[in-house]
Design a protein around this motif. Structure first.
Motif, PDB file in Angstrom:
ATOM      1  N   LEU A  62       0.688   5.251   8.264  1.00  0.00           N
ATOM      2  CA  LEU A  62       1.551   6.243   8.896  1.00  0.00           C
ATOM      3  C   LEU A  62       1.240   6.383  10.378  1.00  0.00           C
ATOM      4  O   LEU A  62       1.966   7.068  11.112  1.00  0.00           O
ATOM      5  CB  LEU A  62       1.391   7.600   8.194  1.00  0.00           C
ATOM      6  N   ASN A  63       0.152   5.726  10.832  1.00  0.00           N
ATOM      7  CA  ASN A  63      -0.190   5.738  12.254  1.00  0.00           C
ATOM      8  C   ASN A  63       0.929   5.136  13.094  1.00  0.00           C
ATOM      9  O   ASN A  63       0.993   5.380  14.306  1.00  0.00           O
ATOM     10  CB  ASN A  63      -1.481   4.953  12.500  1.00  0.00           C
ATOM     11  N   GLY A  64       1.788   4.336  12.473  1.00  0.00           N
ATOM     12  CA  GLY A  64       2.888   3.753  13.227  1.00  0.00           C
ATOM     13  C   GLY A  64       3.784   4.808  13.848  1.00  0.00           C
ATOM     14  O   GLY A  64       4.228   4.668  15.001  1.00  0.00           O
ATOM     15  N   PHE A  65       4.044   5.886  13.115  1.00  0.00           N
ATOM     16  CA  PHE A  65       4.879   6.957  13.642  1.00  0.00           C
ATOM     17  C   PHE A  65       4.138   7.740  14.728  1.00  0.00           C
ATOM     18  O   PHE A  65       4.748   8.155  15.724  1.00  0.00           O
ATOM     19  CB  PHE A  65       5.308   7.894  12.508  1.00  0.00           C
ATOM     20  N   ALA A  66       2.829   7.933  14.536  1.00  0.00           N
ATOM     21  CA  ALA A  66       2.041   8.627  15.557  1.00  0.00           C
ATOM     22  C   ALA A  66       1.995   7.820  16.846  1.00  0.00           C
ATOM     23  O   ALA A  66       2.047   8.385  17.945  1.00  0.00           O
ATOM     24  CB  ALA A  66       0.632   8.878  15.035  1.00  0.00           C
ATOM     25  N   ALA A  67       1.920   6.496  16.730  1.00  0.00           N
ATOM     26  CA  ALA A  67       1.869   5.643  17.913  1.00  0.00           C
ATOM     27  C   ALA A  67       3.124   5.807  18.767  1.00  0.00           C
ATOM     28  O   ALA A  67       3.060   5.777  19.999  1.00  0.00           O
ATOM     29  CB  ALA A  67       1.697   4.186  17.497  1.00  0.00           C
ATOM     30  N   VAL A  68       4.271   5.979  18.110  1.00  0.00           N
ATOM     31  CA  VAL A  68       5.511   6.184  18.853  1.00  0.00           C
ATOM     32  C   VAL A  68       5.414   7.440  19.713  1.00  0.00           C
ATOM     33  O   VAL A  68       5.831   7.456  20.882  1.00  0.00           O
ATOM     34  CB  VAL A  68       6.713   6.285  17.892  1.00  0.00           C
ATOM     35  N   GLN A 113      -9.014  -0.604  16.449  1.00  0.00           N
ATOM     36  CA  GLN A 113      -8.153   0.447  16.985  1.00  0.00           C
ATOM     37  C   GLN A 113      -6.954  -0.146  17.706  1.00  0.00           C
ATOM     38  O   GLN A 113      -5.841   0.381  17.621  1.00  0.00           O
ATOM     39  CB  GLN A 113      -8.951   1.334  17.940  1.00  0.00           C
ATOM     40  N   GLN A 114      -7.183  -1.250  18.414  1.00  0.00           N
ATOM     41  CA  GLN A 114      -6.074  -1.914  19.090  1.00  0.00           C
ATOM     42  C   GLN A 114      -5.003  -2.365  18.099  1.00  0.00           C
ATOM     43  O   GLN A 114      -3.817  -2.102  18.289  1.00  0.00           O
ATOM     44  CB  GLN A 114      -6.585  -3.126  19.873  1.00  0.00           C
ATOM     45  N   MET A 115      -5.427  -3.054  17.052  1.00  0.00           N
ATOM     46  CA  MET A 115      -4.462  -3.590  16.102  1.00  0.00           C
ATOM     47  C   MET A 115      -3.778  -2.478  15.311  1.00  0.00           C
ATOM     48  O   MET A 115      -2.598  -2.565  14.993  1.00  0.00           O
ATOM     49  CB  MET A 115      -5.149  -4.573  15.155  1.00  0.00           C
ATOM     50  N   SER A 116      -4.521  -1.423  14.995  1.00  0.00           N
ATOM     51  CA  SER A 116      -3.928  -0.305  14.269  1.00  0.00           C
ATOM     52  C   SER A 116      -2.813   0.337  15.090  1.00  0.00           C
ATOM     53  O   SER A 116      -1.783   0.750  14.556  1.00  0.00           O
ATOM     54  CB  SER A 116      -5.004   0.727  13.929  1.00  0.00           C
ATOM     55  N   PHE A 117      -3.015   0.419  16.392  1.00  0.00           N
ATOM     56  CA  PHE A 117      -2.028   1.038  17.283  1.00  0.00           C
ATOM     57  C   PHE A 117      -0.907   0.068  17.632  1.00  0.00           C
ATOM     58  O   PHE A 117       0.279   0.404  17.553  1.00  0.00           O
ATOM     59  CB  PHE A 117      -2.727   1.515  18.563  1.00  0.00           C
ATOM     60  N   ALA A 118      -1.275  -1.158  17.998  1.00  0.00           N
ATOM     61  CA  ALA A 118      -0.308  -2.109  18.542  1.00  0.00           C
ATOM     62  C   ALA A 118       0.683  -2.622  17.502  1.00  0.00           C
ATOM     63  O   ALA A 118       1.781  -3.058  17.857  1.00  0.00           O
ATOM     64  CB  ALA A 118      -1.039  -3.291  19.181  1.00  0.00           C
ATOM     65  N   LEU A 119       0.334  -2.573  16.230  1.00  0.00           N
ATOM     66  CA  LEU A 119       1.242  -3.050  15.194  1.00  0.00           C
ATOM     67  C   LEU A 119       2.133  -1.939  14.648  1.00  0.00           C
ATOM     68  O   LEU A 119       2.610  -2.013  13.511  1.00  0.00           O
ATOM     69  CB  LEU A 119       0.446  -3.690  14.051  1.00  0.00           C
ATOM     70  N   SER A 132       0.823  -1.206   0.000  1.00  0.00           N
ATOM     71  CA  SER A 132       0.000   0.000   0.000  1.00  0.00           C
ATOM     72  C   SER A 132       0.851   1.247   0.000  1.00  0.00           C
ATOM     73  O   SER A 132       0.591   2.209  -0.743  1.00  0.00           O
ATOM     74  CB  SER A 132      -0.930  -0.007   1.224  1.00  0.00           C
ATOM     75  N   MET A 133       1.899   1.268   0.836  1.00  0.00           N
ATOM     76  CA  MET A 133       2.763   2.440   0.882  1.00  0.00           C
ATOM     77  C   MET A 133       3.610   2.557  -0.380  1.00  0.00           C
ATOM     78  O   MET A 133       3.968   3.658  -0.799  1.00  0.00           O
ATOM     79  CB  MET A 133       3.663   2.379   2.117  1.00  0.00           C
ATOM     80  N   GLN A 134       3.915   1.424  -1.007  1.00  0.00           N
ATOM     81  CA  GLN A 134       4.630   1.457  -2.288  1.00  0.00           C
ATOM     82  C   GLN A 134       3.792   2.165  -3.341  1.00  0.00           C
ATOM     83  O   GLN A 134       4.298   3.000  -4.116  1.00  0.00           O
ATOM     84  CB  GLN A 134       4.956   0.029  -2.721  1.00  0.00           C
ATOM     85  N   VAL A 135       2.492   1.861  -3.380  1.00  0.00           N
ATOM     86  CA  VAL A 135       1.588   2.536  -4.310  1.00  0.00           C
ATOM     87  C   VAL A 135       1.472   4.012  -3.939  1.00  0.00           C
ATOM     88  O   VAL A 135       1.446   4.890  -4.803  1.00  0.00           O
ATOM     89  CB  VAL A 135       0.200   1.869  -4.301  1.00  0.00           C
TER      90      VAL A 135
END
Length: 272
Positions: A89-95, A148-154, A58-61
């Motif tokens: 990009l939520n991964g960076f926000a989670a940090v 929401q859990q999986m979106s944040f936790a991964l 997805s991010m490649q596209v």
């Protein structure tokens, strides 16, 4: 052949192909009948392999063929594809959401140019409004909290996928297509795939202890400390999803990978 139906330039060829067809003026139509039963991952490690492949493609596209600039897509289609891609990009926000309360509880330093009261006075209404919007938009669908859990936790998976996709597009790095195994890769409980999440949870708990001691000694303000503790509690609830996933042993008595839910069928018809 004339419309090049399968886009193989990304490891998420189904989404890229769909966007390609939509840009050509085709419409996707929901088909309510069960056409096929799929296979789902039976353990955490296998699931992470699958999710990282989806996120990377997805991010490649997103980097190579951003839907905002694809000729032929309607505005709703552009927004739909964009929301799907940028969700990783939520991964960076989670940090940030994990590190911010740790810094405050441990040092008393608020990680921004604002008083704690000013920040929380704006953040809490925003957070509540988002939760209400999730409930309204997803009414009747179920599983919103788990999503929401999986979106944040991964978050480590999303960050790794984003960096891998950026390297593939801008540095011409090769992305290997990892096929999702159809059987369990491990038979015992394995926490190694979520080591980063466990470290984050440990740091959050340790920060709570330090924050409590600082409050007891009179070195921290009560209001921001209590709010930071509540923030940590929410982070832990979100991250706890991977602990439960690591302990999952599969369906008893069911074939490995068997999934009873139906996949959505999609057909296409040209726009008049």
């Amino acid at each position: 052949l004339a419309i090049q139906p399968i886009n193989t330039a990304t490891v998420t060829e189904d989404m890229a192909t769909a966007m390609h067809l939509h840009a050509m003026g085709w419409e996707s139509v929901y088909h309510h009948e069960v056409l096929v039963d799929g296979l789902a991952p039976e353990d955490l490690r296998t699931m992470l392999v699958q999710r990282q492949r989806w996120a990377t493609g997805s991010m490649q596209v997103f980097f190579a063929n951003n839907p905002l600039f694809q000729h032929g897509l309607t505005v709703p289609q552009r927004l739909m594809y964009l929301s799907t891609m940028t969700s990783y990009l939520n991964g960076f926000a989670a940090v940030v959401y994990i590190v911010a309360p740790i810094i405050y509880l441990s040092t008393g330093i608020f990680p921004m140019e604002a008083t704690p009261l000013d920040f929380f006075a704006r953040f809490i209404p925003f957070f509540i409004a988002c939760q209400l919007l999730f409930q309204v938009a997803g009414h009747g669908s179920g599983g919103l909290w788990r999503g929401q859990q999986m979106s944040f936790a991964l978050f480590p998976t999303w960050i790794a996928a984003t960096l891998s996709a950026a390297a593939a597009v801008f540095l011409r790095r090769h992305i290997k297509f990892s096929v999702t195994p159809k059987t369990r890769s491990v038979t015992e409980i394995d926490y190694r795939p979520v080591t980063i999440q466990i470290i984050a949870m440990t740091a959050l708990v340790a920060a709570c202890v330090v924050g409590g001691v600082r409050l007891w000694l009179g070195r921290a303000d009560e209001f921001p400390t209590y709010l930071s503790l509540a923030w940590v509690a929410l982070d832990l609830l979100l991250l706890a999803a991977v602990i439960r996933a690591a302990r999952y042993r599969g369906h008893d008595g069911a074939p490995a990978g068997a999934e009873g839910t139906a996949l959505v069928g999609v057909s296409a018809s040209p726009v008049a």
